[in-house]
Design an enzyme around this catalytic site. Structure first.
Site, PDB file in Angstrom:
ATOM      1  N   ARG A   1       0.824  -1.202   0.000  1.00 24.80           N
ATOM      2  CA  ARG A   1       0.000   0.000   0.000  1.00 24.80           C
ATOM      3  C   ARG A   1       0.856   1.248   0.000  1.00 24.80           C
ATOM      4  O   ARG A   1       0.501   2.260  -0.592  1.00 24.80           O
ATOM      5  CB  ARG A   1      -0.916  -0.015   1.225  1.00 24.80           C
ATOM      6  CG  ARG A   1      -1.904   1.138   1.276  1.00 24.80           C
ATOM      7  CD  ARG A   1      -2.777   1.053   2.499  1.00 24.80           C
ATOM      8  NE  ARG A   1      -2.000   1.123   3.722  1.00 24.80           N
ATOM      9  CZ  ARG A   1      -2.533   1.108   4.949  1.00 24.80           C
ATOM     10  NH1 ARG A   1      -3.835   0.967   5.088  1.00 24.80           N
ATOM     11  NH2 ARG A   1      -1.765   1.194   6.005  1.00 24.80           N
TER      12      ARG A   1
ATOM     13  N   ALA B   1       5.223   2.749   1.052  1.00 26.19           N
ATOM     14  CA  ALA B   1       6.650   2.563   0.787  1.00 26.19           C
ATOM     15  C   ALA B   1       7.116   1.209   1.307  1.00 26.19           C
ATOM     16  O   ALA B   1       6.610   0.702   2.305  1.00 26.19           O
ATOM     17  CB  ALA B   1       7.456   3.683   1.445  1.00 26.19           C
TER      18      ALA B   1
ATOM     19  N   ALA C   1      -1.775  -8.946   3.727  1.00 29.50           N
ATOM     20  CA  ALA C   1      -2.277  -7.585   3.970  1.00 29.50           C
ATOM     21  C   ALA C   1      -3.572  -7.657   4.770  1.00 29.50           C
ATOM     22  O   ALA C   1      -4.411  -8.532   4.549  1.00 29.50           O
ATOM     23  CB  ALA C   1      -2.516  -6.874   2.644  1.00 29.50           C
ATOM     24  N   ALA C   2      -3.741  -6.726   5.691  1.00 32.23           N
ATOM     25  CA  ALA C   2      -4.944  -6.736   6.537  1.00 32.23           C
ATOM     26  C   ALA C   2      -5.049  -5.433   7.299  1.00 32.23           C
ATOM     27  O   ALA C   2      -4.076  -4.691   7.438  1.00 32.23           O
ATOM     28  CB  ALA C   2      -4.890  -7.899   7.531  1.00 32.23           C
TER      29      ALA C   2
ATOM     30  N   TYR D   1     -11.833  -7.855  15.131  1.00 30.95           N
ATOM     31  CA  TYR D   1     -10.746  -8.326  14.276  1.00 30.95           C
ATOM     32  C   TYR D   1     -10.862  -9.835  14.055  1.00 30.95           C
ATOM     33  O   TYR D   1     -10.792 -10.325  12.925  1.00 30.95           O
ATOM     34  CB  TYR D   1      -9.413  -7.981  14.917  1.00 30.95           C
ATOM     35  CG  TYR D   1      -8.205  -8.549  14.209  1.00 30.95           C
ATOM     36  CD1 TYR D   1      -7.805  -8.059  12.978  1.00 30.95           C
ATOM     37  CD2 TYR D   1      -7.458  -9.573  14.786  1.00 30.95           C
ATOM     38  CE1 TYR D   1      -6.682  -8.572  12.322  1.00 30.95           C
ATOM     39  CE2 TYR D   1      -6.341 -10.095  14.148  1.00 30.95           C
ATOM     40  CZ  TYR D   1      -5.967  -9.591  12.925  1.00 30.95           C
ATOM     41  OH  TYR D   1      -4.870 -10.112  12.280  1.00 30.95           O
TER      42      TYR D   1
ATOM     43  N   LYS E   1     -11.628 -11.930  10.464  1.00 31.36           N
ATOM     44  CA  LYS E   1     -10.748 -12.968   9.934  1.00 31.36           C
ATOM     45  C   LYS E   1     -11.508 -14.282   9.739  1.00 31.36           C
ATOM     46  O   LYS E   1     -11.308 -14.999   8.745  1.00 31.36           O
ATOM     47  CB  LYS E   1      -9.557 -13.177  10.866  1.00 31.36           C
ATOM     48  CG  LYS E   1      -8.513 -12.068  10.812  1.00 31.36           C
ATOM     49  CD  LYS E   1      -7.745 -12.104   9.489  1.00 31.36           C
ATOM     50  CE  LYS E   1      -6.508 -11.235   9.518  1.00 31.36           C
ATOM     51  NZ  LYS E   1      -5.722 -11.327   8.273  1.00 31.36           N
TER      52      LYS E   1
ATOM     53  N   GLY F   1      15.865  -0.642  31.584  1.00 31.64           N
ATOM     54  CA  GLY F   1      15.839  -1.048  32.981  1.00 31.64           C
ATOM     55  C   GLY F   1      14.623  -0.573  33.735  1.00 31.64           C
ATOM     56  O   GLY F   1      14.660  -0.422  34.969  1.00 31.64           O
TER      57      GLY F   1
ATOM     58  N   ILE G   1       9.074 -14.640  13.359  1.00 29.47           N
ATOM     59  CA  ILE G   1       8.827 -14.372  11.944  1.00 29.47           C
ATOM     60  C   ILE G   1       9.539 -15.412  11.080  1.00 29.47           C
ATOM     61  O   ILE G   1       9.030 -15.827  10.035  1.00 29.47           O
ATOM     62  CB  ILE G   1       9.255 -12.934  11.581  1.00 29.47           C
ATOM     63  CG1 ILE G   1       8.837 -12.601  10.161  1.00 29.47           C
ATOM     64  CG2 ILE G   1      10.734 -12.729  11.787  1.00 29.47           C
ATOM     65  CD1 ILE G   1       7.357 -12.635   9.904  1.00 29.47           C
TER      66      ILE G   1
END
Length: 320
Positions: A36, A38, A71-72, A142, A146, A191, A208
């Site tokens: 969509r 960059a 994409a979502a 959401y 889905k 910390g 990932i």
């Protein structure tokens, strides 16, 4: 023989970008990216601008064998839309099914949909993980969007013959991670004392690298056709243990205060953050046994290694 062409949507996101980069290293497949906005992929492969909303036709489906749809409109903790479900449906249901119909008409052989564990539900009892074939029980907008997309894709598969593969990941982390996981990295590296030292839940995550490896396995595995799989690292951790390991990967000793879960829930209720407390203190486990049985797939990267990669990437970016 020409390598199969794989169209990856959402290539500016964490999953889409990592998948395209993996495919670029694998001569078995030829990636085509859509984004969509960059993306760092320009110059590395063909990148096609594309919006899921509206009536735009996907311009890059010619000679594509597999579509991986990542994409979502993603889940956010503090939803501001007046009708959140309607907004999610515009992208996650209507946009997904429009793309899938176009893919089927173009002769795409397989459509891989990156869904969400939220289709299964929000939490599990300890020792009773979700499985890929459990009855769906989405709770929030959401998750509902889905699930509706999954059901629509199954119908398209029945009507067209295009194979559909559904993958439901839990929390995804790794180099470039954002949102809440990035906040944890920041707090641990600085910390900051955190009140999460006495949480005894069990949660599944997926790096990932492991998620991308599962997707790549599903690109052409015969047993993946028209199946649903859950993604995971194959190891479950409490929130407390996760913070300890993540702190260790950063080279820090986390400052974790042993506040009991019941007190965290009570404090969260006072400030309207019950959902946050449930995510931090509740259990959500996934059983990835189906992946091993049907695909011969096991996570190739250990959680400790994936956490180190995530921490190293974060620390490297802090020095730039």
């Amino acid at each position: 023989m020409t390598a199969p062409r794989v169209l990856v949507t959402g290539a500016s996101g964490l999953v889409g970008e990592a998948l395209v980069l993996r495919l670029l290293l694998d001569s078995k497949f030829q990636p085509v990216a859509t984004a969509r906005g960059a993306t760092r992929l320009h110059g590395l492969c063909k990148v096609v601008p594309f919006e899921l909303t509206g009536d735009q036709r996907m311009p890059a489906l010619d000679n594509i064998q597999v579509v991986v749809h990542s994409a979502a409109r993603v889940h956010v903790m503090d939803e501001v839309a007046t009708d959140a479900l309607a907004e999610f449906r515009k992208v996650n249901v209507e946009g997904t099914l429009r793309l899938a119909r176009q893919a089927a008409e173009a002769g795409v052989q397989r459509f891989i949909f990156i869904s969400s564990i939220k289709v299964n539900g929000e939490s599990t009892s300890p020792g009773q993980p979700f499985t890929a074939d459990d009855r769906p029980a989405p709770v929030d907008a959401y998750g509902v969007s889905k699930y509706e997309a999954e059901e629509g894709l199954k119908q398209i598969a029945l009507n067209s013959g295009m194979e559909v593969v559904i993958i439901r990941p839990p929390l995804v982390y790794g180099p470039g991670v954002k949102a809440n996981f990035l906040s944890l990295l920041r707090w641990l590296n600085r910390g900051v004392p955190l009140p999460f030292g006495a949480i005894h839940n069990q949660r599944s995550l997926v790096s990932i690298a492991n998620l991308v490896d599962l997707i790549v396995t599903c690109l052409n595995h015969p047993a993946a056709a028209n199946q649903t799989f859950l993604a995971g690292d194959g190891e479950d951790l409490s929130t407390t243990e996760l913070l300890k390991r993540l702190g260790g990967a950063l080279g820090k000793k986390p400052r974790l205060l042993p506040i009991p879960s019941w007190l965290l829930h009570m404090l969260a209720a006072l400030v309207g953050k019950q959902a946050v407390a449930k995510r931090i203190c509740g259990s959500l486990q996934v059983d990835i046994g189906k992946n091993r049985e049907q695909l011969g797939w096991i996570p190739p990267i250990s959680m400790d290694k994936a956490l180190r990669q995530t921490a190293d990437d974060y620390l490297e970016k802090q020095t730039k």
